[in-house]
Design an enzyme around this catalytic site. Structure first.
Site, short mmCIF file in Angstrom:
data_model
loop_
_atom_site.label_atom_id
_atom_site.label_comp_id
_atom_site.label_asym_id
_atom_site.label_seq_id
_atom_site.Cartn_x
_atom_site.Cartn_y
_atom_site.Cartn_z
N ASP A 1 0.84 -1.20 0.00
CA ASP A 1 0.00 0.00 0.00
C ASP A 1 0.88 1.25 0.00
O ASP A 1 1.82 1.36 0.79
CB ASP A 1 -0.90 -0.02 1.24
CG ASP A 1 -1.60 1.31 1.47
OD1 ASP A 1 -2.49 1.65 0.68
OD2 ASP A 1 -1.23 2.03 2.43
N ASP B 1 -3.59 2.42 -5.39
CA ASP B 1 -2.43 2.47 -4.49
C ASP B 1 -2.20 1.17 -3.72
O ASP B 1 -1.33 1.12 -2.84
CB ASP B 1 -2.58 3.63 -3.50
CG ASP B 1 -3.83 3.50 -2.63
OD1 ASP B 1 -4.74 2.74 -3.01
OD2 ASP B 1 -3.90 4.17 -1.58
N GLU B 2 -2.95 0.11 -4.01
CA GLU B 2 -2.79 -1.16 -3.32
C GLU B 2 -2.70 -2.30 -4.33
O GLU B 2 -3.51 -2.36 -5.26
CB GLU B 2 -3.95 -1.44 -2.37
CG GLU B 2 -4.05 -0.48 -1.20
CD GLU B 2 -5.24 -0.80 -0.32
OE1 GLU B 2 -5.05 -1.08 0.87
OE2 GLU B 2 -6.38 -0.79 -0.83
#
Length: 419
Positions: free
Chosen positions: A10, A105-106
């Site tokens: 993340d 973002d992950e």
């Protein structure tokens, strides 16, 4: 069988971190991503320095500035964020070919087969990933590790984000001591509504669910939520116990069940049906265009709106089922208009959302004796092709030229934000 080693990586304050890396002059300043010209707009991301002064994601820009007057608000650049995310995927793929994007973002990584190549331990691979991403992008990452995707996710959200090194492992050895004591709202996919249901059942921690016999948990769920809750009960019980057989699949994209589009609106601008109609049509056009791109038609049209006159507030969400699936603008638009007109209380609207569900593949559709649907579909797809080639503003409805139309402004944005 060898136990899997799965990571969820993340990016810390992803949008804000990218902007701080791009603006060294803001290195020691609180930074947030939002529209500085719109105090009523929302904060999309805030760096740790801003969060330490009370700035939170999704609050209004004006509220954030009131808390933190020195806050630097930077207009979002969505194409840049997408490009950085794709670059990070390439970094992860240098460690394993099993990389599954979860969000911008992950990303999930299955490094089971990579351990012997990169130091022999998951922690070592995680540290190498952190170093390479930070050196290449300026973004600090946190890494949750576990034998399943669900444990990797909860390790990231509940632990890796809080420990100094940003790496944390949840496994069968520490799930009972570390995860189970956490309050129930910290379990993956448990929001406020389910938290209340679990509280009514006397289930206050993740361990309260995990320790129950599955049959007993189903019985309690049926009593609280009705006879149709067995599937939900099994999902939450497995989540609490870290059970998740789903594999990490490279480039996986989930089957589409919902196609929607919506806007948060400037208060007071959309007061009359004459003001609202251009925007509603634009939302319908985009929903139908997306449906054609994905190859789906839908039978259920939903409209949701929020309205206020400054003293009273109201909201509604209503849906109607059509007699046949469609992705034609005039059919979706007529249903949406009818729903909105019926339930709108005639106050200025602040949010408007159009949703298409009940999806089915568009390779088979019903013809009409009184309308050449095939011709209409071909015309719509031709317009889509022109927009794909020359941009979304290459063809617009005349109503979008009115003051409340947003088509030209949105054409220069990605996902509602500046590229």
């Amino acid at each position: 069988m060898k136990e899997r080693v799965i990571m969820l990586v993340d990016g810390l304050s992803f949008y804000a971190s990218i902007e701080k890396a791009a603006h060294p002059e803001y290195r020691d300043k609180p930074v947030a991503v939002g529209d500085p010209a719109r105090k009523s707009g929302i904060i999309l991301a805030a760096c740790p320095a801003a969060k330490s002064q009370g700035v939170t994601t999704a609050e209004r820009v004006g509220e954030a500035l009131a808390k933190c007057p020195e806050l630097v608000v930077i207009r979002p650049r969505m194409q840049t964020y997408i490009s950085v995310s794709l670059f990070m995927t390439e970094i992860y793929e240098s460690f394993t070919d099993q990389v599954e994007p979860y969000s911008v973002d992950e990303q999930f990584l299955d490094v089971t087969g990579s351990l012997s190549l990169f130091g022999g331990s998951a922690d070592e691979i995680a540290r190498q990933i952190q170093a390479r991403v930070q050196l290449s992008t300026g973004i600090w990452t946190r890494v949750g590790i576990g034998p399943t995707k669900i444990l990797a996710k909860m390790a990231t959200d509940n632990f890796a984000k809080k420990v100094p090194g940003g790496v944390y492992t949840l496994s069968k050895d520490n799930i009972e001591s570390d995860l189970w004591p956490l309050p129930i709202h910290q379990m993956f996919m448990v929001a406020s509504r389910m938290t209340r249901h679990f509280a009514h059942m006397g289930l206050l921690t993740i361990g309260d669910i995990a320790r129950l016999d599955l049959g007993e948990f189903k019985r309690r769920m049926r009593y609280e939520m009705g006879k149709q809750s067995d599937i939900q009960a099994e999902y939450y019980w497995q989540t609490a116990n870290g059970i998740d057989p789903s594999p990490v699949i490279a480039g996986m994209r989930k089957q589409i069940k919902v196609i929607n589009n919506g806007r948060a609106l400037r208060w007071g601008k959309y007061r009359t049906m004459e003001d609202i109609e251009p925007l509603m049509l634009e939302l319908v056009i985009e929903v139908c265009r997306r449906a054609r791109r994905y190859g789906y038609m839908g039978r259920v049209i939903s409209v949701a709106a929020a309205e206020t006159d400054g003293y009273r507030s109201s909201s509604f969400g209503r849906q109607v089922t059509l007699f046949r699936p469609t992705y034609l603008e005039h059919e979706v638009g007529a249903a949406a208009y009818s729903l909105f007109a019926k339930y709108w209380r005639r106050m200025p609207i602040t949010h408007l959302h159009i949703t298409l569900t009940g999806l089915s593949a568009d390779d088979v559709y019903q013809l009409d004796l009184f309308e050449d649907r095939e011709k209409l579909i071909l015309r719509s797809k031709t317009i889509d092709q022109i927009k794909d080639r020359f941009g979304p503003a290459s063809i617009v409805r005349a109503s979008s030229l009115m003051e409340t139309g947003q088509a030209y402004e949105r054409a220069a944005q990605i996902g509602g934000h500046w590229a």
